[in-house]
Design a protein around this motif. Structure first.
Motif, short mmCIF file in Angstrom:
data_model
loop_
_atom_site.label_atom_id
_atom_site.label_comp_id
_atom_site.label_asym_id
_atom_site.label_seq_id
_atom_site.Cartn_x
_atom_site.Cartn_y
_atom_site.Cartn_z
N MET A 15 42.05 45.58 31.85
CA MET A 15 43.07 46.33 33.05
C MET A 15 43.45 45.06 34.12
SD MET A 15 42.22 49.69 35.33
CE MET A 15 40.78 48.77 36.26
N VAL A 16 42.62 44.41 34.38
CA VAL A 16 42.88 43.63 35.59
C VAL A 16 43.72 42.67 35.13
CG1 VAL A 16 41.81 41.81 37.15
CG2 VAL A 16 40.78 44.06 36.71
N LEU A 68 47.17 43.86 34.44
CA LEU A 68 47.83 44.33 35.84
C LEU A 68 48.34 42.86 36.29
CD1 LEU A 68 48.56 46.49 37.62
CD2 LEU A 68 46.13 46.11 38.67
N ASN A 119 51.40 41.52 34.09
CA ASN A 119 52.56 42.30 34.40
C ASN A 119 53.19 41.90 35.83
OD1 ASN A 119 53.53 43.99 32.43
ND2 ASN A 119 52.28 45.56 32.87
N ASN A 120 52.37 41.98 36.69
CA ASN A 120 52.83 41.51 38.12
C ASN A 120 53.56 40.08 38.18
OD1 ASN A 120 52.32 40.73 41.23
ND2 ASN A 120 52.50 43.02 40.88
N TYR A 163 52.25 46.16 43.36
CA TYR A 163 51.93 46.66 42.15
C TYR A 163 52.69 47.79 41.92
CZ TYR A 163 48.57 43.26 41.35
OH TYR A 163 47.82 41.84 41.02
N LYS A 210 53.57 51.94 40.45
CA LYS A 210 53.02 52.84 39.80
C LYS A 210 52.99 52.66 38.31
CE LYS A 210 53.45 56.32 43.33
NZ LYS A 210 53.98 57.87 43.51
N GLU A 238 53.24 49.99 36.31
CA GLU A 238 52.24 48.54 36.17
C GLU A 238 50.81 49.20 36.20
OE1 GLU A 238 53.15 45.78 39.00
OE2 GLU A 238 54.73 44.65 37.84
N ILE A 239 50.30 50.05 36.96
CA ILE A 239 48.87 50.65 37.17
C ILE A 239 48.88 51.31 36.15
CG2 ILE A 239 47.41 51.84 38.60
CD1 ILE A 239 49.00 50.55 40.88
N ARG A 240 49.88 52.30 35.66
CA ARG A 240 49.45 53.28 34.64
C ARG A 240 49.61 52.55 33.43
NH1 ARG A 240 54.46 56.32 36.29
NH2 ARG A 240 53.59 57.39 37.92
N ARG A 241 50.25 51.55 33.24
CA ARG A 241 50.15 50.85 31.99
C ARG A 241 49.17 50.03 31.56
NH1 ARG A 241 55.21 48.11 33.47
NH2 ARG A 241 56.55 49.45 33.17
N SER A 242 48.35 49.47 32.61
CA SER A 242 47.13 48.83 32.74
C SER A 242 45.98 49.59 32.28
CB SER A 242 46.80 47.96 33.87
OG SER A 242 46.72 48.81 34.90
#
Length: 182
Positions: free
Chosen positions: A90-91, A94, A97-98, A106, A108, A110-114
């Motif tokens: 997850m980290v 994230l 992707n960033n 970040y 929403k 990107e957070i959902r995907r991770s």
């Protein structure tokens, strides 16, 4: 400059490869191949930073998350290791992707995907390492129903986007109908 950087990269790859090999021999719980891959990913990230290649850097960070998680599973041989896999995926996803999106914040999405990727990664790790990990008590009931959690997350991840697109399409068609009448 690029030739000097490539020579430096090759020399550092050899040095770090030897260090990774020695480290793999010193820690018997973790397979040597995982150390070699982690060292290679760190070298790729170093090269990407030196060459200012954000795309390669982001993919290397994402892959590093997976292999750090695999290292945790092999080291701890418990649900703790699988939990660390989920956290590292997850980290690192994230962060990767960033890096590629070039945003400082970040989003929403990107957070959902991770979160979705880490839940699915934990699911597949549970399947892959099922015979090597002992689960007792209440956690056993949670783990037997974990596939339902995965189904809900994946369903909402893909289905939620379809619902939003359908609502936007209906609103757009209503807008077009009002423009034709007016």
């Amino acid at each position: 400059m690029k030739d000097d950087c490539s020579i430096c990269f090759v020399v550092s790859a050899v040095v770090f490869g030897v260090l990774g090999f020695i480290l793999g021999l010193l820690i018997p719980n973790v397979p040597l191949a995982i150390f070699s891959i982690i060292v290679a990913l760190i070298l790729i990230m170093t090269y990407a930073i030196l060459m200012n290649n954000r795309e390669v850097l982001s993919y290397a960070v994402i892959a590093l998350g997976f292999f750090l998680g695999f290292t945790a599973i092999y080291t701890f041989k418990s649900l703790f290791g699988i939990g660390l896999l989920g956290l590292s995926v997850m980290v690192c996803f994230l962060i990767g992707n960033n890096i590629i999106s070039k945003n400082k914040d970040y989003s929403k999405a990107e957070i959902r995907r991770s979160i979705a990727l880490s839940i699915v990664a934990v699911f597949f790790a549970l399947i892959a390492f099922e015979d090597k990990i002992e689960v007792k008590g209440l956690l056993k009931d949670v783990m037997t129903n974990y596939w339902k959690i995965v189904m809900v997350v994946v369903g909402f991840y893909f289905g939620g986007r379809s619902v939003v697109e359908a609502i936007l399409a209906v609103k757009e068609s209503k807008k077009d109908d009002q423009n034709e009448k007016g």
